[in-house]
Each structure stands twice: as C-alpha cells, then as structure tokens.
Write a protein that holds these residues in place. Structure first.
Motif, PDB file in Angstrom:
ATOM      1  N   LEU A 137      14.477   0.758 -12.475  1.00  0.00           N
ATOM      2  CA  LEU A 137      15.406   1.521 -11.639  1.00  0.00           C
ATOM      3  C   LEU A 137      14.668   2.617 -10.885  1.00  0.00           C
ATOM      4  O   LEU A 137      14.962   2.881  -9.712  1.00  0.00           O
ATOM      5  CB  LEU A 137      16.514   2.124 -12.502  1.00  0.00           C
ATOM      6  CG  LEU A 137      17.634   2.840 -11.751  1.00  0.00           C
ATOM      7  CD1 LEU A 137      18.274   1.904 -10.725  1.00  0.00           C
ATOM      8  CD2 LEU A 137      18.686   3.365 -12.721  1.00  0.00           C
ATOM      9  N   GLY A 138      13.692   3.258 -11.549  1.00  0.00           N
ATOM     10  CA  GLY A 138      12.908   4.293 -10.865  1.00  0.00           C
ATOM     11  C   GLY A 138      12.186   3.743  -9.654  1.00  0.00           C
ATOM     12  O   GLY A 138      12.219   4.347  -8.570  1.00  0.00           O
ATOM     13  N   GLN A 139      11.538   2.597  -9.812  1.00  0.00           N
ATOM     14  CA  GLN A 139      10.840   1.979  -8.683  1.00  0.00           C
ATOM     15  C   GLN A 139      11.824   1.529  -7.609  1.00  0.00           C
ATOM     16  O   GLN A 139      11.545   1.634  -6.410  1.00  0.00           O
ATOM     17  CB  GLN A 139      10.015   0.789  -9.168  1.00  0.00           C
ATOM     18  CG  GLN A 139       8.745   1.153  -9.915  1.00  0.00           C
ATOM     19  CD  GLN A 139       7.638   1.643  -9.002  1.00  0.00           C
ATOM     20  OE1 GLN A 139       7.780   1.702  -7.780  1.00  0.00           O
ATOM     21  NE2 GLN A 139       6.512   2.012  -9.588  1.00  0.00           N
ATOM     22  N   GLY A 140      12.981   1.015  -8.012  1.00  0.00           N
ATOM     23  CA  GLY A 140      13.967   0.576  -7.033  1.00  0.00           C
ATOM     24  C   GLY A 140      14.466   1.713  -6.164  1.00  0.00           C
ATOM     25  O   GLY A 140      14.554   1.591  -4.938  1.00  0.00           O
ATOM     26  N   ILE A 141      14.799   2.838  -6.802  1.00  0.00           N
ATOM     27  CA  ILE A 141      15.265   4.005  -6.039  1.00  0.00           C
ATOM     28  C   ILE A 141      14.143   4.537  -5.154  1.00  0.00           C
ATOM     29  O   ILE A 141      14.365   4.862  -3.977  1.00  0.00           O
ATOM     30  CB  ILE A 141      15.773   5.094  -6.998  1.00  0.00           C
ATOM     31  CG1 ILE A 141      17.016   4.595  -7.743  1.00  0.00           C
ATOM     32  CG2 ILE A 141      16.079   6.386  -6.239  1.00  0.00           C
ATOM     33  CD1 ILE A 141      17.475   5.532  -8.856  1.00  0.00           C
ATOM     34  N   PHE A 142      12.948   4.627  -5.722  1.00  0.00           N
ATOM     35  CA  PHE A 142      11.800   5.126  -4.965  1.00  0.00           C
ATOM     36  C   PHE A 142      11.558   4.301  -3.707  1.00  0.00           C
ATOM     37  O   PHE A 142      11.481   4.827  -2.592  1.00  0.00           O
ATOM     38  CB  PHE A 142      10.566   5.115  -5.870  1.00  0.00           C
ATOM     39  CG  PHE A 142       9.250   5.263  -5.143  1.00  0.00           C
ATOM     40  CD1 PHE A 142       8.976   6.395  -4.408  1.00  0.00           C
ATOM     41  CD2 PHE A 142       8.296   4.253  -5.205  1.00  0.00           C
ATOM     42  CE1 PHE A 142       7.757   6.538  -3.737  1.00  0.00           C
ATOM     43  CE2 PHE A 142       7.090   4.385  -4.545  1.00  0.00           C
ATOM     44  CZ  PHE A 142       6.820   5.524  -3.811  1.00  0.00           C
ATOM     45  N   HIS A 143      11.456   2.981  -3.842  1.00  0.00           N
ATOM     46  CA  HIS A 143      11.136   2.135  -2.690  1.00  0.00           C
ATOM     47  C   HIS A 143      12.293   2.024  -1.699  1.00  0.00           C
ATOM     48  O   HIS A 143      12.062   1.764  -0.512  1.00  0.00           O
ATOM     49  CB  HIS A 143      10.711   0.745  -3.166  1.00  0.00           C
ATOM     50  CG  HIS A 143       9.311   0.703  -3.688  1.00  0.00           C
ATOM     51  ND1 HIS A 143       8.215   0.597  -2.870  1.00  0.00           N
ATOM     52  CD2 HIS A 143       8.822   0.782  -4.954  1.00  0.00           C
ATOM     53  CE1 HIS A 143       7.105   0.597  -3.609  1.00  0.00           C
ATOM     54  NE2 HIS A 143       7.449   0.716  -4.869  1.00  0.00           N
ATOM     55  N   SER A 144      13.513   2.221  -2.166  1.00  0.00           N
ATOM     56  CA  SER A 144      14.639   2.146  -1.229  1.00  0.00           C
ATOM     57  C   SER A 144      14.550   3.244  -0.174  1.00  0.00           C
ATOM     58  O   SER A 144      15.076   3.109   0.931  1.00  0.00           O
ATOM     59  CB  SER A 144      15.967   2.250  -1.980  1.00  0.00           C
ATOM     60  OG  SER A 144      16.169   3.554  -2.511  1.00  0.00           O
ATOM     61  N   GLY A 145      13.859   4.336  -0.506  1.00  0.00           N
ATOM     62  CA  GLY A 145      13.706   5.408   0.463  1.00  0.00           C
ATOM     63  C   GLY A 145      12.984   4.986   1.716  1.00  0.00           C
ATOM     64  O   GLY A 145      13.264   5.489   2.815  1.00  0.00           O
ATOM     65  N   ALA A 146      12.053   4.025   1.578  1.00  0.00           N
ATOM     66  CA  ALA A 146      11.327   3.543   2.755  1.00  0.00           C
ATOM     67  C   ALA A 146      12.271   2.865   3.728  1.00  0.00           C
ATOM     68  O   ALA A 146      12.171   3.038   4.948  1.00  0.00           O
ATOM     69  CB  ALA A 146      10.228   2.573   2.316  1.00  0.00           C
ATOM     70  N   ARG A 147      13.208   2.084   3.195  1.00  0.00           N
ATOM     71  CA  ARG A 147      14.143   1.354   4.058  1.00  0.00           C
ATOM     72  C   ARG A 147      15.165   2.312   4.666  1.00  0.00           C
ATOM     73  O   ARG A 147      15.530   2.173   5.832  1.00  0.00           O
ATOM     74  CB  ARG A 147      14.841   0.258   3.257  1.00  0.00           C
ATOM     75  CG  ARG A 147      13.996  -0.982   2.970  1.00  0.00           C
ATOM     76  CD  ARG A 147      12.582  -0.675   2.604  1.00  0.00           C
ATOM     77  NE  ARG A 147      11.753  -1.817   2.284  1.00  0.00           N
ATOM     78  CZ  ARG A 147      10.457  -1.737   2.111  1.00  0.00           C
ATOM     79  NH1 ARG A 147       9.836  -0.582   2.244  1.00  0.00           N
ATOM     80  NH2 ARG A 147       9.747  -2.806   1.830  1.00  0.00           N
ATOM     81  N   VAL A 148      15.595   3.283   3.883  1.00  0.00           N
ATOM     82  CA  VAL A 148      16.497   4.302   4.417  1.00  0.00           C
ATOM     83  C   VAL A 148      15.782   5.093   5.509  1.00  0.00           C
ATOM     84  O   VAL A 148      16.349   5.364   6.580  1.00  0.00           O
ATOM     85  CB  VAL A 148      16.980   5.240   3.292  1.00  0.00           C
ATOM     86  CG1 VAL A 148      17.759   6.418   3.870  1.00  0.00           C
ATOM     87  CG2 VAL A 148      17.840   4.472   2.294  1.00  0.00           C
ATOM     88  N   GLY A 149      14.531   5.450   5.257  1.00  0.00           N
ATOM     89  CA  GLY A 149      13.766   6.198   6.248  1.00  0.00           C
ATOM     90  C   GLY A 149      13.560   5.422   7.530  1.00  0.00           C
ATOM     91  O   GLY A 149      13.687   5.973   8.637  1.00  0.00           O
TER      92      GLY A 149
END
Length: 461
Positions: A137-149
C-alpha cells in the motif's frame, strides 16, 4: 511517550513521499507545456533541438540510476533524498534562466541526473519505516503521486505559464522542490526510533516487520543479486509495463487529436488518473494478501492480474478503430493503463523484499531497464502506426492497432514472467569466474540500455 497505542508517523512518511513524486512529474511535464513559449525566447531552439532537450533528460536519468541508488543505500535516505531533491530543484529553477539551446541541454541533462535518485531514495526510506506487510500500500500510494502529478500538469502548467510566464513557472517549481527538501531534512530520520513523534509501540511494529524481512535477506555481492533470475525478470516485466504506460504521456494526446480532433485532447489525462486509482487498489491488495500470510502471492497475483487487464484493454483498443466515439477508445486504453499500473506496487515491493538494505540500488537497476521500455514505446508507436499491418487487426497502416497487439503480447509475456519470480527464493553461492561473467553481462546490459536511450532520444530526433 504516547501510551494510547502506537503512533502513526509512518503514514505521514508515505504522504510526504506521495507529495515528493507529485513534484517529480510536475517538474518533468512542465517543459512540455512550456515548449512553445521557450522556442519563442531561446535562439536556436527549433523542434529538432527541442527533441534533444526532451531526450537528454531520459539519458541523464537512466545513466545515474544505479549510482544514485547506491548512494541512497550508503548515505541513508535522509541525507541522500535531501541532496537529490535540492539538486534537481536547483536545475529546475535554472531551466527558467537559460538563454541558449546548448545551456538548456546541459541543464536538462543535470536535471535528469539529479532526479535519478528520486525513486530509489524513496524506496530505501520506506524500507526503513514500513513493515513488509505494509509496503504494498505504501508503494501504491507513493507511485500514484506520479500519475496525479502528470495529470495535474496537463491542466495547471499551461495556465501557470500564461499567468506568470514560463521562466517564473520553472522557478516556482524549483522553489516547491526546495521547500519539500527542507521539510524532509527536518522531519525524516533514518531510524524511526530517532523521530520525536514515533512512540515505542510504533517502533516495535516497524522493528518486528523489518526483522521478518531481514531474516531472508541475502548477503551476496550486489552483482550476484542484480543478475539473479529474480531481478532480471523484474527488469523485463517493468520494461513491459512502461511500453504501455509511456504512451499515456507521449503519443496518446497527439493520437487523440489526430484521430478524433483537438476538442478531445484533455481526455489524455483520464488514463493517468485511472492509473493512480489502480496503484491504490493494487497496493491495498498486496498489503491484504501479505496480511493473510501469502507473501509470494501478495506480489505475484496483483501483478499478474494487472498485466492480464493490460493485455485485455489493449486488445479491446484494436476494436475501436471503426468507432466514432472517442470515449470507447479512451475507456479501453484506460483499462489497459489501469492494468499495467497495478504492477508497480508489487514490482517495487518485490525489490524491497529481495534487496533489503540494498533496496535502493536493486530498485534503481530495475528502473534503469524500465527506461528502455519507455524508449521502445516512444519509437515503436509511430513506426507501428505508419508501417506495420496484421491480418484481422490492422489490415492497413494508419492505425495504432498493430502496436496495441504488440504491447498486449509483451504484457502476456510479463504475466508469465511473474510465475517465476519469488521474493523468498534463496541465492546459491557461485564461483568467482561466474561472478566475473555476470559482471561483464551486467555491464553489457547497462551499455545496451544507455545506447538504446541515446539512439531513440537523440539520433532519431
């Protein structure tokens, strides 16, 4: 110390790293939005040179992946990530100060080199703070920021450039990065026990989870580890996911405009947002399965489902060429993007599992080869559209159907690769001669990746 249960500062760590990756992609995408304004102001910055500017970032980024990952492991993520973010933020701001095309090339290369440590450093930071059952879950939330950005940049950057100008926009982005770097330095500690707001109960949760992971951590030389079957397969499947994903931030918008018209250009942001949701879904699934006592399946199953959905979505895209509705195509491609983005959380968690205290360098090796997938995607898409046909799928050139079929096949192969990836597999000792051979082969792989990036990003521009 707080006696009302464990503190939850590790969740704030994940949130801070989420903002970190939002910032990385806003900095990357900004230059695409500023392209026209920059060409008006900078002498010699024609389309050919602009292509070199875009490409030189990818080369610097890939070239320094492994050194940056090694530095994160050696120096510790607090010091390493602070330096990395400050360096790339300085070069982001300096982008707004250039007046010649050559100086822009130099600045963007150094920007790419500086940002190379962003993901390995963050992965190493999470290894120190997150138990194995929370890494997904930590990695999922972390990497989702790239797509949001990336999605936000498509909307915010053009407005910001119109409001304050392209030079001040780069400066503003650089300031945001510097602020994040300062916050990171003063908030984060390499050891959770050293953090003033982390109580003893949370330290115990982290230590227990870390001890479980370290019990299977291998002490073999880095070259032995990074050339193991586990890591080589991880490299391949990560490159496979990038072949599909990078269409979202390169050719998708021009393809939508050329096929359905400029009114639908902003729809290119929808697959990115679907990708962000996929990473949360996948991260939750990884964490849930690990909590059920299925450490191998917690990585393998979400990744395999993701690649299967990616292949299905891409094959469905081949059936939309006759459709007059752009929404049908966008829905199918969003499914494909959702699928391949589901593979990121298990991929980076897998690197933490097998890399342990060297997870920064191991994840950097995977990310380096992943960049070759991005390079293949950038070159293959227009080539397939213009040249490649296939009976029943792409009878004539001019559609992307043949590329979608190609990417679907790669996704199926990546799904099969996960059947042979096992984070609990122990490495057997090998001879010095075998280790030297592996070192040579790894250096060859490194040269191939960099050569591919130079060829696709510079020679073909």
């Amino acid at each position: 110390m707080n006696s009302n249960g464990p503190s939850r500062q590790r969740y704030w760590l994940v949130f801070l790293l989420f903002l970190h990756t939002v910032n990385t992609y806003m900095d990357r995408v900004c230059i695409s939005a500023a392209k026209g304004s920059m060409q008006d102001d900078i002498a010699g910055l024609d389309d050919q040179m602009m292509g070199y500017v875009f490409g030189i970032f990818a080369i610097g980024y890939a070239l320094f992946q492994i050194p940056a990952g090694w530095f994160s492991d050696r120096a510790g993520p607090r010091r390493a990530l602070t330096i990395v973010v400050i360096v790339w933020s300085i070069f982001t701001a300096m982008t707004g100060a250039v007046f010649t095309a050559i100086s822009l090339l130099v600045v963007r290369f150094l920007f790419g080199a500086g940002e190379a440590g962003a993901y390995p450093g963050a992965t190493r930071a999470m290894y120190n703070w997150l138990p194995a059952n929370e890494r997904g879950l930590g990695q999922g939330i972390f990497h989702s920021g790239a797509r949001v950005g990336a999605a936000l940049s498509l909307l915010i950057m053009p407005w910001l450039i119109d409001t304050i100008g392209w030079r001040m926009t780069f400066f503003a982005n650089g300031v945001v990065g510097l602020v994040w770097g300062l916050v990171w330095w003063f908030w984060y500690r390499d050891e959770p026990a050293d953090h003033p707001k982390v109580n003893s109960e949370e330290v115990e949760i982290i230590k227990r989870g870390l001890a479980e992971a370290q019990s299977s951590e291998t002490k073999v030389p880095y070259v032995h580890l990074v050339t193991s079957a586990n890591v080589l397969l991880a490299m391949f499947q990560y490159a496979a996911s990038n072949i599909t994903f990078f269409i979202s931030i390169t050719w998708l918008q021009p393809y939508l405009v050329e096929t359905w018209g400029s009114d639908y250009a902003l729809l290119a942001s929808l697959p990115l947002l679907c990708g962000a949701v996929a990473q949360w879904v996948s991260g939750y699934t990884v964490t849930k399965l690990h909590g059920l006592g299925l450490p191998v399946m917690s990585r393998r199953l979400p990744a395999m489902i993701g690649f299967l959905l990616g292949a299905i979505g891409l094959l469905l895209c081949t059936q939309t060429v006759e459709s007059t509705s752009v929404w049908t195509f966008v829905a199918c491609f969003s499914l494909a993007t959702f699928g391949v983005e589901m593979t990121l959380s298990p991929s980076w968690s897998f690197c933490m599992d097998i890399g342990g205290s060297r997870s920064g360098a191991v994840s950097a090796a995977m990310n380096m080869v992943g960049n070759m997938g991005a390079a293949v995607s950038a070159v293959a898409f227009p080539f397939f559209v213009a040249k490649v046909t296939f009976p029943g799928i792409a009878e004539t050139p001019g559609t992307a159907n043949s590329f979608f079929l190609f990417a679907a096949i790669i996704n199926v192969l990546a799904m099969i690769a996960w059947l042979f990836m096992n984070p609990l597999r122990e490495l057997k000792a090998i001879s010095s001669a075998a280790l030297r051979t592996r070192l040579i082969l790894f250096l060859v792989l490194f040269v191939v990746v960099i050569t591919a990036l130079v060829y696709t990003n510079i020679v073909l521009k």
